[in-house]
Design a protein around this motif. Sequence first.
Motif, PDB file in Angstrom:
ATOM      1  N   ILE A 585       0.866  -1.174   0.000  1.00  0.00           N
ATOM      2  CA  ILE A 585       0.000   0.000   0.000  1.00  0.00           C
ATOM      3  C   ILE A 585       0.904   1.226   0.000  1.00  0.00           C
ATOM      4  O   ILE A 585       1.641   1.459   0.967  1.00  0.00           O
ATOM      5  CB  ILE A 585      -0.933   0.031   1.229  1.00  0.00           C
ATOM      6  N   GLY A 587       1.391   5.115   0.027  1.00  0.00           N
ATOM      7  CA  GLY A 587       0.722   6.369   0.341  1.00  0.00           C
ATOM      8  C   GLY A 587       1.021   6.776   1.765  1.00  0.00           C
ATOM      9  O   GLY A 587       1.613   6.017   2.543  1.00  0.00           O
ATOM     10  N   THR A 594      -5.421   6.020   2.096  1.00  0.00           N
ATOM     11  CA  THR A 594      -4.422   4.979   2.362  1.00  0.00           C
ATOM     12  C   THR A 594      -4.942   4.010   3.410  1.00  0.00           C
ATOM     13  O   THR A 594      -4.798   2.784   3.279  1.00  0.00           O
ATOM     14  CB  THR A 594      -3.100   5.608   2.843  1.00  0.00           C
ATOM     15  N   HIS A 598      -5.475   0.028   3.151  1.00  0.00           N
ATOM     16  CA  HIS A 598      -4.789  -0.818   4.127  1.00  0.00           C
ATOM     17  C   HIS A 598      -5.792  -1.740   4.817  1.00  0.00           C
ATOM     18  O   HIS A 598      -5.540  -2.944   5.009  1.00  0.00           O
ATOM     19  CB  HIS A 598      -4.069   0.076   5.146  1.00  0.00           C
ATOM     20  N   VAL A 613       2.768  -0.983   4.301  1.00  0.00           N
ATOM     21  CA  VAL A 613       2.139   0.288   3.975  1.00  0.00           C
ATOM     22  C   VAL A 613       3.137   1.400   4.259  1.00  0.00           C
ATOM     23  O   VAL A 613       3.839   1.375   5.271  1.00  0.00           O
ATOM     24  CB  VAL A 613       0.831   0.496   4.775  1.00  0.00           C
ATOM     25  N   THR A 615       5.554   4.932   2.305  1.00  0.00           N
ATOM     26  CA  THR A 615       6.027   5.670   1.137  1.00  0.00           C
ATOM     27  C   THR A 615       7.418   5.180   0.764  1.00  0.00           C
ATOM     28  O   THR A 615       7.963   4.280   1.393  1.00  0.00           O
ATOM     29  CB  THR A 615       6.071   7.166   1.455  1.00  0.00           C
ATOM     30  N   PRO A 630       2.345   6.257  -6.053  1.00  0.00           N
ATOM     31  CA  PRO A 630       0.919   6.563  -6.144  1.00  0.00           C
ATOM     32  C   PRO A 630       0.493   6.671  -7.611  1.00  0.00           C
ATOM     33  O   PRO A 630       1.317   6.792  -8.518  1.00  0.00           O
ATOM     34  CB  PRO A 630       0.789   7.900  -5.413  1.00  0.00           C
ATOM     35  N   PRO A 635      -3.214   7.432  -3.312  1.00  0.00           N
ATOM     36  CA  PRO A 635      -2.621   6.204  -2.770  1.00  0.00           C
ATOM     37  C   PRO A 635      -3.022   5.003  -3.624  1.00  0.00           C
ATOM     38  O   PRO A 635      -4.136   4.949  -4.168  1.00  0.00           O
ATOM     39  CB  PRO A 635      -3.217   6.115  -1.364  1.00  0.00           C
ATOM     40  N   THR A 650      -6.671   1.742  -6.877  1.00  0.00           N
ATOM     41  CA  THR A 650      -6.746   2.897  -5.975  1.00  0.00           C
ATOM     42  C   THR A 650      -7.993   2.907  -5.104  1.00  0.00           C
ATOM     43  O   THR A 650      -8.166   3.817  -4.303  1.00  0.00           O
ATOM     44  CB  THR A 650      -6.706   4.203  -6.787  1.00  0.00           C
TER      45      THR A 650
END
Length: 662
Positions: A585, A587, A594, A598, A613, A615, A630, A635, A650
């Motif tokens: 995931i 974001g 996000t 998740h 999860v 970035t 992204p 996200p 998304t």
Amino acid sequence: MNRLKNATSPYLLQHADNPVDWWEWGEAAFAEARRRDVPILLSVGYAACHWCHVMAHESFEDEATARLMNDLFVNIKVDREERPDVDAVYMEATQAMTGQGGWPMTVFATPDGEPFYCGTYFPRQQFRALLMAVARAWREEREDVLKQGRKVVEALTARGPAPGETEPPSPERLSAAVRSLAASYDTAYGGFGGAPKFPPSMVLEFLLRHYARTQDAQALAMATGTLEAMARGGIYDQLGGGFARYSVDEAWVVPHFEKMLYDNALLARVYAHWWRLTGSPLAKRIALETCEWMLRDLRTPQGGLASALDADSEGQEGKYYVWTPEQLRRVLGEADGNAAAELLGVTESGTFEHGTSVLRLPGDPGDQEWWSRVRARLLAARAERVPPARDDKVVTAWNGLAIAALAECGALLGRPDLVGAAEEIARLLREVHLRDGRLTRTSRDGVPGANAGVLEDYADFAEGLLALHAVTGDPAHVRLAGTLLETVLTHFPDDRGGFYDTADDAERLFRRPQDPTDNATPSGQFAAAGALLSYAALTGSSRHRQAAASALAAATLLAGRHARFAGWGLAVAEALVSGPLEIAIVGDPADARTRALHGAALASPAPGAVITVGTGEAAGDVPLLRGRTPVDGAPAAYVCRNFTCRLPVTTPADLMAELAGG
């Protein structure tokens, strides 16, 4: 002189005032046996063990029996939970000699530690006679005694790898394991085999994963039947939550009342997974109540979880938990008391001892508001009783299991406080139990114990950290799991693709322990396989994946006739066959979009699915995030297998569709 007064183990401290000249396990005790030229009497148990207390009261607190022990032997007391390695090798000898095992375990050994006579609980008069007979044999038939000890040691150390499979279980073997379990499934009461019945936590996890992968209705039916029967039976504390160690009968009515952290951690997670798969309200309630019990009754001031509650209070087994109809009426009044007695199976004759009954809840009450009031009043009244003693040492492996359970229950069932508790436990283990990459087995009052961690400590802590990462996205948990698993790969391997239970630099016993089968907890080997597989999916490490696959070969051998003893290995094998799915995931975790993605990922029952999860900042520790971006600033979720990903989605609905498609 009793030398247990400075012990850290609550179990050893229970014996600190015995007239027995107890020694702790260590070279000093063996040196004393050699100096005196007498055998070792090794007594192994644990703080919550009912029959350990009985033997202690009958024999170890008895002056005349203690004199015999002191005159004829060097007596060593061991807490099996602090020294699972010592327990394992001598239990293996006990089972080899007697065909059975259990605690208290009583072993007579040479001054070099080689066992020559083993047993479990002995009543006082039988124990005294045994003491004199063993001592006489040591004096008069020494060579025969030594020969017997050598035979046992040679037989145990000569055991090599079983011939057969060297590959992890195939889909066909996993289906065969379900059929094997069905042959011993109790269609009337759930569970497998007859009395006594232990909660088959690891087998249930396998059955749920197998159903999620194959839609095999038989697997789900066996899991559901067992989970419902346990939750409604006397093995479950209907007032305070949490499961007892086992049921003495086949119908889950009368428990052996000790409550262990490991059972409840494993069961809370399984009930949460059952809820995830089926939406059962009963599953959700039991998962949450079990977590709440762990935190209410086992939490230590340092943030960890104590290992157990005793079976006894005021010297009587189960006294804290059982009721008579009159006691119910006294607390609730005539009408409510009678209604509660009927609902909870409390009879005038009793279902336990002395006219008392264990509480059961065969069906949900029609008036939930009434039941909530009644339950609260009974729980408050019970709190005025003398509670069972608590063994407050913190065991690394069992707290690792609890981290996974609390993290997943908290995330799945909307309880962030449970996730916070999991974070606290992880912090305690990291700060107190870990030194230079090596774990200690236990701590007490925030002070680390002296005993080195064993395989299950590294594996279960790593498992907990990876489950916690899936919930929080914190890359530090992946880093620490990698450190722990590096120790596993460096210090625990055998030369056949499996793992020993102790490190290569651990204390040498007469045999290096190695048991790939599940017992009350997942075997260290299968637990290591699970953590290695998840770590490989997060990092792309083929080394870790191959180690996991090799360690699962033992599950292939057990999948046929002995599937009950390989539940965790079979569950991990389900994940291996499934991929496992890797869900990234990408974001800001604070972004509601996000969080929605998740949540959809966590709701997937895909066997052993690995989730991360975050970035790109976390990509250094979690390569599964590397290169994921992204989509148009939104996200995105990437569903991958073996680091090959499908197109990102998304929305939660699209993600759930991707996951449902495997």
